[in-house]
Design an enzyme around this catalytic site. Structure first.
Site, PDB file in Angstrom:
ATOM      1  N   CYS A 130       0.809  -1.227   0.000  1.00 18.26           N
ATOM      2  CA  CYS A 130       0.000   0.000   0.000  1.00 18.26           C
ATOM      3  C   CYS A 130       0.842   1.277   0.000  1.00 18.26           C
ATOM      4  O   CYS A 130       0.526   2.245  -0.701  1.00 18.26           O
ATOM      5  CB  CYS A 130      -0.959  -0.003   1.179  1.00 18.26           C
ATOM      6  N   LYS A 214      10.361  -3.556   1.100  1.00 17.04           N
ATOM      7  CA  LYS A 214       9.365  -3.693   0.021  1.00 17.04           C
ATOM      8  C   LYS A 214       9.276  -2.410  -0.798  1.00 17.04           C
ATOM      9  O   LYS A 214       9.153  -2.458  -2.026  1.00 17.04           O
ATOM     10  CB  LYS A 214       7.970  -3.965   0.609  1.00 17.04           C
ATOM     11  N   HIS A 242      -2.853   6.395   4.486  1.00 17.70           N
ATOM     12  CA  HIS A 242      -1.408   6.472   4.737  1.00 17.70           C
ATOM     13  C   HIS A 242      -0.890   7.833   4.261  1.00 17.70           C
ATOM     14  O   HIS A 242      -1.296   8.322   3.204  1.00 17.70           O
ATOM     15  CB  HIS A 242      -0.657   5.405   3.931  1.00 17.70           C
TER      16      HIS A 242
END
Ligand SMILES: NC(=O)c1ccc[n+]([C@@H]2O[C@H](COP(=O)([O-])OP(=O)(O)OC[C@H]3O[C@@H](n4cnc5c(N)ncnc54)[C@H](OP(=O)(O)O)[C@@H]3O)[C@@H](O)[C@H]2O)c1
Length: 344
Positions: A130, A214, A242
């Site tokens: 995400c 990641k 976020h």
């Protein structure tokens, strides 16, 4: 002709959002099937104005299903995605299980939609993490304009990124603090209510966390392996959305005004950047929205060709469910689904 679509993890945060987005965007599906673990068998979930009864993944036959939107975690995906793909159904997977597999395209449609054709090797397409998804949507047009050398990113990630149990933990800890009850920690390693935690996913040997790794690996795979990126990923007591503080060094000069103009016309991006009280986006306002919002665009005069900005998005939508549905739309619009049956 419409398609048959299965949503695996339909009782979870991302799966429910997938069902909403399929309905909102009127995805050309004749049939949508909700799947989860056998624990949820018979549970009801909503899809537009319909109610779907949840079926169990482990007894479901995918042979006449065209697309499987998978969001049931890495272990379930490792076990099920290859088997589903072998039945000719294209899996769009939200977990990290296949993101770094050279035979699996990792796709954000605004960034690298053309790479989707590589899916036929395994009939699996990966959705990024995400925090990477919203970042690359913003980086791509800037990279095209002035070539990014290095990115320093610090994230402020909401608890929904860790699943529905994590949202419950923030809620119950917050209530416990107010009522002088017991603050129970299960999902997070420290109290998350009224706190921030600089730790997401497991620690790696070099001291970074897997979440930080990641962001590096996925940005390189989707955008450009030459980009240097360093990240600090932090969990904050926000339910959805976020935020990221992003610092970039470019090869060529790019003024804040030029960056603003480029970002204003970039797909998937909305610039909200008034240099005044409240003239920027926060996660609370981005929740439920599709865009990646950019605010606080300014020069970093401490390095050559430096730029700073603030980036906010709904992690359950662009960070997961929306991106997965957009990938499915690419498959449909480019008429690629019959290739999946040939590949199986
Ligand atoms: N949340 C985010 O922002 C985000 C972003 C990007 C990627 N992802 C990834 O998306 C996936 C799901 O995340 P989430 O936030 O939706 O988690 P969640 O709220 O905890 O939901 C997990 C879902 O997976 C199902 N499930 C778990 N094990 C299963 C199994 N063995 N077989 C079938 N179904 C199983 C659960 O079903 P039951 O209810 O029956 O247990 C539930 O529907 C994870 O891989 C996560 O890393 C999440």
């Amino acid at each position: 002709m419409g398609y048959k679509v299965a949503v695996v993890g339909a009782t979870g945060n991302v799966g429910r959002e997938m069902l909403d987005i399929l309905a909102e965007r009127a995805f050309p599906a004749d049939e949508v099937v909700a799947l989860a673990s056998s624990r949820s068998l018979g549970q009801e979930v909503s899809f537009g104005d319909k109610i779907l009864k949840v079926k169990a993944l482990d007894t479901y036959d995918f042979s006449d299903t065209d697309i499987c939107l998978m969001s049931a975690g890495g272990d379930a995906s490792k076990e099920w995605s290859p088997r589903i793909g072998q039945q000719g159904c294209v899996v769009i997977d939200n977990s990290s299980a296949f993101r770094y597999d050279a035979d699996v395209p990792l796709i954000v449609p605004e960034v690298n939609a053309d790479a989707v054709v590589g899916f036929t090797k395994r009939n699996i397409i990966a959705n990024p993490n995400c925090s990477t998804a919203q970042l690359v949507v913003a980086l791509k047009p800037l990279h095209e304009a002035a070539t990014i050398k290095r990115v320093v990113v610090s994230t402020y990630q909401s608890v929904s990124g860790a699943g529905k149990d994590a949202m419950d933990e923030l809620f119950s800890q917050t209530r416990a603090v107010f009522t002088a009850g017991e603050v129970v920690q299960k999902k997070f390693t420290k109290r998350i209510a009224f706190n921030v935690i600089p730790h997401i996913d497991v620690f790696m040997e070099d001291g970074y966390t897997k979440e930080e790794w990641k962001m590096v690996a996925e940005t390189k795979k989707m955008l450009d392996p030459k980009i240097k990126l360093t990240a600090t990923a932090v969990r904050v007591p926000v339910f959805i959305g976020h935020a990221e503080s992003v610092n970039i060094e470019f090869e060529r000069p790019l003024s804040p005004e030029q960056a603003t103009e480029i970002l204003r016309s970039a797909p998937g991006v909305l610039v909200i950047d008034k240099r005044e009280n409240g003239g920027y986006m926060t996660p609370h306002e981005a929740a439920g929205e599709d865009a990646t919002y950019i605010s606080r665009i300014r020069e970093d005069a401490t390095v050559e060709n430096g730029l700073n900005f603030w980036c906010v998005s709904d992690n359950l939508r662009k960070g997961a469910a929306l991106n997965a549905v957009q990938i499915a739309e690419v498959l449909v619009n480019r008429k690629l689904l019959n290739k999946a049956r040939q590949a199986a």
